[in-house]
Design a protein around this motif. Structure first.
Motif, short mmCIF file in Angstrom:
data_model
loop_
_atom_site.label_atom_id
_atom_site.label_comp_id
_atom_site.label_asym_id
_atom_site.label_seq_id
_atom_site.Cartn_x
_atom_site.Cartn_y
_atom_site.Cartn_z
N ALA A 1 0.83 -1.21 0.00
CA ALA A 1 0.00 0.00 0.00
C ALA A 1 0.87 1.26 0.00
O ALA A 1 0.59 2.23 -0.73
N LEU A 2 1.94 1.23 0.83
CA LEU A 2 2.83 2.39 0.89
C LEU A 2 3.53 2.62 -0.46
O LEU A 2 3.68 3.76 -0.91
N ARG A 3 3.94 1.50 -1.09
CA ARG A 3 4.56 1.65 -2.42
C ARG A 3 3.57 2.24 -3.43
O ARG A 3 3.91 3.13 -4.21
N ALA A 4 2.32 1.76 -3.40
CA ALA A 4 1.30 2.28 -4.32
C ALA A 4 1.05 3.77 -4.07
O ALA A 4 0.95 4.55 -5.01
N HIS A 5 0.96 4.10 -2.76
CA HIS A 5 0.74 5.51 -2.44
C HIS A 5 1.92 6.38 -2.88
O HIS A 5 1.76 7.50 -3.37
N THR A 6 3.13 5.83 -2.67
CA THR A 6 4.33 6.58 -3.07
C THR A 6 4.36 6.78 -4.59
O THR A 6 4.66 7.87 -5.09
N LEU A 7 4.04 5.70 -5.33
CA LEU A 7 4.00 5.82 -6.79
C LEU A 7 2.94 6.82 -7.24
O LEU A 7 3.16 7.60 -8.18
N ASP A 8 1.78 6.78 -6.56
CA ASP A 8 0.73 7.74 -6.89
C ASP A 8 1.20 9.17 -6.63
O ASP A 8 0.94 10.09 -7.43
N SER A 9 1.88 9.32 -5.49
CA SER A 9 2.39 10.66 -5.18
C SER A 9 3.42 11.12 -6.21
O SER A 9 3.44 12.28 -6.64
N LEU A 10 4.30 10.18 -6.60
CA LEU A 10 5.30 10.52 -7.63
C LEU A 10 4.62 10.86 -8.96
O LEU A 10 5.04 11.78 -9.66
N LYS A 11 3.57 10.09 -9.28
CA LYS A 11 2.83 10.40 -10.51
C LYS A 11 2.23 11.80 -10.43
O LYS A 11 2.25 12.57 -11.40
N THR A 12 1.68 12.11 -9.25
CA THR A 12 1.09 13.44 -9.07
C THR A 12 2.15 14.53 -9.21
O THR A 12 1.93 15.57 -9.85
N VAL A 13 3.31 14.25 -8.59
CA VAL A 13 4.41 15.22 -8.69
C VAL A 13 4.85 15.39 -10.14
O VAL A 13 5.05 16.52 -10.63
N ARG A 14 5.00 14.25 -10.84
CA ARG A 14 5.39 14.33 -12.26
C ARG A 14 4.35 15.08 -13.09
O ARG A 14 4.69 15.88 -13.96
N LYS A 15 3.06 14.77 -12.78
CA LYS A 15 2.00 15.47 -13.52
C LYS A 15 2.06 16.97 -13.26
O LYS A 15 1.94 17.79 -14.18
N ASP A 16 2.24 17.32 -11.97
CA ASP A 16 2.35 18.75 -11.63
C ASP A 16 3.56 19.39 -12.32
O ASP A 16 3.48 20.52 -12.82
N LEU A 17 4.67 18.64 -12.35
CA LEU A 17 5.87 19.16 -13.01
C LEU A 17 5.64 19.32 -14.52
O LEU A 17 6.05 20.33 -15.11
N ASN A 18 4.98 18.32 -15.11
CA ASN A 18 4.69 18.41 -16.55
C ASN A 18 3.74 19.57 -16.84
O ASN A 18 3.91 20.29 -17.83
N ASP A 19 2.72 19.71 -15.96
CA ASP A 19 1.79 20.84 -16.14
C ASP A 19 2.54 22.17 -15.99
O ASP A 19 2.33 23.11 -16.78
N THR A 20 3.41 22.23 -14.97
CA THR A 20 4.19 23.45 -14.77
C THR A 20 5.11 23.71 -15.96
O THR A 20 5.26 24.85 -16.41
#
Length: 204
Positions: free
Chosen positions: A67-86
């Motif tokens: 679960a922690l790995r999935a949450h971490t990956l989700d967070s990284l995806k969110t960060v990447r998405k935010d970075l791509n959007d930025t």
């Protein structure tokens, strides 16, 4: 690129701040809170035991790790998405800035051209500055004025010479008339004398 770095730093700062704030509240499930809270939960709930060799171990539920790995990956995806959007926003802004710079350059060029045309005059198809045009016009006016003054001087001088010539001619004509009158009187006198002599000759 500078704007992208600034946006990324702001994002990390806000993310870190949220992590620090979240540390004050403990969660009761691996599916709650931030990634940092979930790690804290995992550490807090891990069990201690000793192996057969007497070494201490900590046991963690495998489902929590997944679960922690999935949450971490989700967070990284969110960060990447935010970075791509930025990044996309920064690229769009950079494109808009480039377009604005191009428009500004064109506007400045048109403004310089307009100022040049405003500060210049056309003479015989040639563009001249207003200062040069004014200087040329005043030079022409001064030249024409000088020619006018020279013409007036010449005219007065010629008029004086003409008057003097007429006066001299009148005096010559007067002298000629006087000379002709004297010559006529002399001729008449000579004729009378000749006639008198002829009469004398006839009488004698």
């Amino acid at each position: 690129m500078k704007l992208l770095k600034t946006s990324f730093l702001i994002f990390l700062l806000s993310f870190s701040t949220s992590l620090l704030i979240a540390q004050d509240t403990q969660i009761n499930s691996i599916n709650e809170g931030s990634i940092n809270d979930q790690f804290e939960f995992l550490i807090r709930k891990s069990g201690n035991f000793k192996g057969t060799n007497g070494q201490a171990y900590e046991a963690v539920k495998q489902s929590w790790l997944y679960a922690l790995r999935a949450h971490t990956l989700d967070s990284l995806k969110t960060v990447r998405k935010d970075l791509n959007d930025t990044k996309a926003i920064v690229e769009n802004q950079a494109k808009e800035v480039a377009e604005l710079k191009s428009k500004l350059t064109n506007t400045q060029s048109n403004l310089d051209k307009t100022n040049l045309e405003k500060d210049s005059m056309a003479l015989f198809g040639l563009q001249m500055s207003k200062g040069g045009y004014n200087s040329l016009m005043w030079t022409i006016i001064a030249g024409l004025l000088a020619l006018l003054l020279l013409f007036i001087y010449k005219f007065k001088n010629s008029n004086t010479i003409t008057k003097d010539a007429k006066k001299a001619l009148a005096e010559i004509e007067e002298e000629f008339d006087e000379h002709r009158r004297i010559a006529l009187e002399r001729e008449q006198k000579v004729r009378r004398q000749l006639q008198d002599e002829i009469n004398k000759q006839k009488g004698s």
